[in-house]
Design an enzyme around this catalytic site. Structure first.
Site, short mmCIF file in Angstrom:
data_model
loop_
_atom_site.label_atom_id
_atom_site.label_comp_id
_atom_site.label_asym_id
_atom_site.label_seq_id
_atom_site.Cartn_x
_atom_site.Cartn_y
_atom_site.Cartn_z
N LYS A 105 -29.07 50.94 -50.30
CA LYS A 105 -29.77 50.59 -49.06
C LYS A 105 -29.72 51.72 -48.04
O LYS A 105 -30.71 52.02 -47.39
CB LYS A 105 -29.15 49.33 -48.41
CG LYS A 105 -29.20 48.09 -49.26
CD LYS A 105 -28.76 46.84 -48.48
CE LYS A 105 -27.34 46.92 -47.93
NZ LYS A 105 -26.27 47.00 -48.97
N ARG A 109 -26.63 39.58 -42.56
CA ARG A 109 -25.87 39.27 -43.77
C ARG A 109 -25.55 37.79 -43.86
O ARG A 109 -24.92 37.37 -44.83
CB ARG A 109 -24.56 40.05 -43.76
CG ARG A 109 -24.60 41.39 -44.52
CD ARG A 109 -23.30 42.09 -44.22
NE ARG A 109 -22.79 42.93 -45.25
CZ ARG A 109 -22.84 44.27 -45.21
NH1 ARG A 109 -23.49 44.89 -44.25
NH2 ARG A 109 -22.26 44.97 -46.15
N ARG A 137 -18.62 56.16 -55.66
CA ARG A 137 -18.65 56.40 -54.21
C ARG A 137 -17.24 56.39 -53.63
O ARG A 137 -16.91 57.19 -52.75
CB ARG A 137 -19.50 55.31 -53.54
CG ARG A 137 -19.68 55.54 -52.06
CD ARG A 137 -20.75 54.66 -51.49
NE ARG A 137 -20.25 53.33 -51.16
CZ ARG A 137 -20.99 52.36 -50.64
NH1 ARG A 137 -22.27 52.56 -50.44
NH2 ARG A 137 -20.48 51.21 -50.36
N ARG A 174 -13.59 55.73 -48.84
CA ARG A 174 -13.71 54.63 -47.89
C ARG A 174 -12.59 53.63 -48.13
O ARG A 174 -12.28 53.29 -49.26
CB ARG A 174 -15.07 53.94 -48.07
CG ARG A 174 -16.11 54.51 -47.13
CD ARG A 174 -17.45 53.89 -47.36
NE ARG A 174 -17.44 52.43 -47.26
CZ ARG A 174 -18.54 51.71 -47.18
NH1 ARG A 174 -19.72 52.30 -47.18
NH2 ARG A 174 -18.49 50.40 -47.10
N ARG A 205 -16.21 42.09 -51.98
CA ARG A 205 -17.44 42.32 -51.20
C ARG A 205 -18.67 41.82 -51.98
O ARG A 205 -19.61 41.30 -51.39
CB ARG A 205 -17.59 43.80 -50.84
CG ARG A 205 -16.54 44.22 -49.80
CD ARG A 205 -16.44 45.71 -49.66
NE ARG A 205 -17.61 46.29 -49.06
CZ ARG A 205 -18.13 47.46 -49.40
NH1 ARG A 205 -17.58 48.18 -50.34
NH2 ARG A 205 -19.19 47.91 -48.79
P1 AMP Z 1 -21.64 48.30 -45.18
O1 AMP Z 1 -21.44 49.76 -44.94
O2 AMP Z 1 -22.99 47.81 -44.76
O3 AMP Z 1 -21.30 47.87 -46.59
O4 AMP Z 1 -20.59 47.53 -44.22
C1 AMP Z 1 -19.20 47.77 -44.32
C2 AMP Z 1 -18.45 46.57 -43.73
O5 AMP Z 1 -18.80 46.39 -42.35
C3 AMP Z 1 -18.75 45.24 -44.39
O6 AMP Z 1 -18.00 45.01 -45.58
C4 AMP Z 1 -18.35 44.27 -43.27
O7 AMP Z 1 -16.95 44.14 -43.16
C5 AMP Z 1 -18.86 45.00 -42.03
N1 AMP Z 1 -20.26 44.65 -41.72
C6 AMP Z 1 -21.34 45.47 -41.73
N2 AMP Z 1 -22.46 44.80 -41.41
C7 AMP Z 1 -22.09 43.51 -41.19
C8 AMP Z 1 -22.79 42.33 -40.85
N3 AMP Z 1 -24.12 42.31 -40.66
N4 AMP Z 1 -22.07 41.18 -40.72
C9 AMP Z 1 -20.74 41.16 -40.90
N5 AMP Z 1 -20.01 42.24 -41.23
C10 AMP Z 1 -20.68 43.42 -41.39
#
Ligand code: AMP
Length: 193
Positions: free
Chosen positions: A13, A88, A127, A133, A144
């Protein structure tokens, strides 16, 4: 152009969001990136979000929604946006719909990235090795993916019912996937006219 990107972690994404935002001249908003920046700076928001992120859980809706609404009010969002990683949950999608309805600027499309679990695990482990990370350990990755399946996947139906869904086969090269997205957006536009 106002679009949201749905898909499990590791589906590509972020890469496609950057590509599309540049192509359409709109803001590229990644909630995960914003949270990681706050964590790195040790802000109150970062401190609130960190424990959830490290566990692979979602940050509570109230916190995420407030942050995204403030971000959407910034001037670079006037031409539109690509939202990567938001919404989400159904509550987040409803909050976004309400805001956009109030502004009279509805969403154009929701892209749903489709990918097999085997391909995902392979990408995420790669990754993790590259980026270090803190939420890319194997157990956290599995969690996740579960959180995605339970909380986020229902949004596919949510947007399908609203006539906004563009399913995207996310397996392939970056340009190939971008091409499929552009075709899907064109088809959606054609089917709505
Ligand atoms: P991502 O880089 O989009 O995978 O986001 C990393 C982490 O940030 C996720 O595993 C959540 O803990 C938090 N996060 C990011 N976007 C959201 C969202 N829309 N709602 C809740 N938590 C989020």
């Amino acid at each position: 152009m106002r679009i949201v990107l749905l898909g499990p972690p590791g589906a590509g994404k972020g890469t496609q969001a950057a590509e599309l935002a540049a192509r359409f001249g709109v803001a590229d908003i990644s909630t995960g990136e914003i949270f990681r920046a706050h964590v790195a700076e040790g802000t109150p928001l970062g401190r609130a979000a960190r424990e959830y992120m490290d566990r692979g859980d979602l940050v509570p809706d109230r916190v995420v929604i407030a942050m995204v609404m403030a971000r959407l009010a910034e001037p670079d969002c006037e031409t539109g946006f690509v939202l990567d990683g938001f919404p989400r949950t159904v509550a987040q999608a409803e909050a976004l719909d309400q805001r956009l309805a109030a502004l009279g600027t509805p969403l154009d499309a929701a892209l749903a990235f489709e990918i097999t679990e085997g391909e995902l695990l392979q990408r995420l482990v790669g990754r993790a090795a590259q980026l270090h990370r803190s939420d890319d350990g194997e157990q956290t990755i599995r969690h996740r993916l579960e959180v995605f399946a339970i909380k986020t996947r229902p949004l596919v139906d949510y947007y399908r019912q609203r006539g906004l869904l563009v399913p995207v086969d996310a397996i392939g090269g970056v340009d190939e996937v971008t091409g499929r997205i552009l075709d899907g957006l064109a088809t959606l536009g054609a089917s709505r006219s």
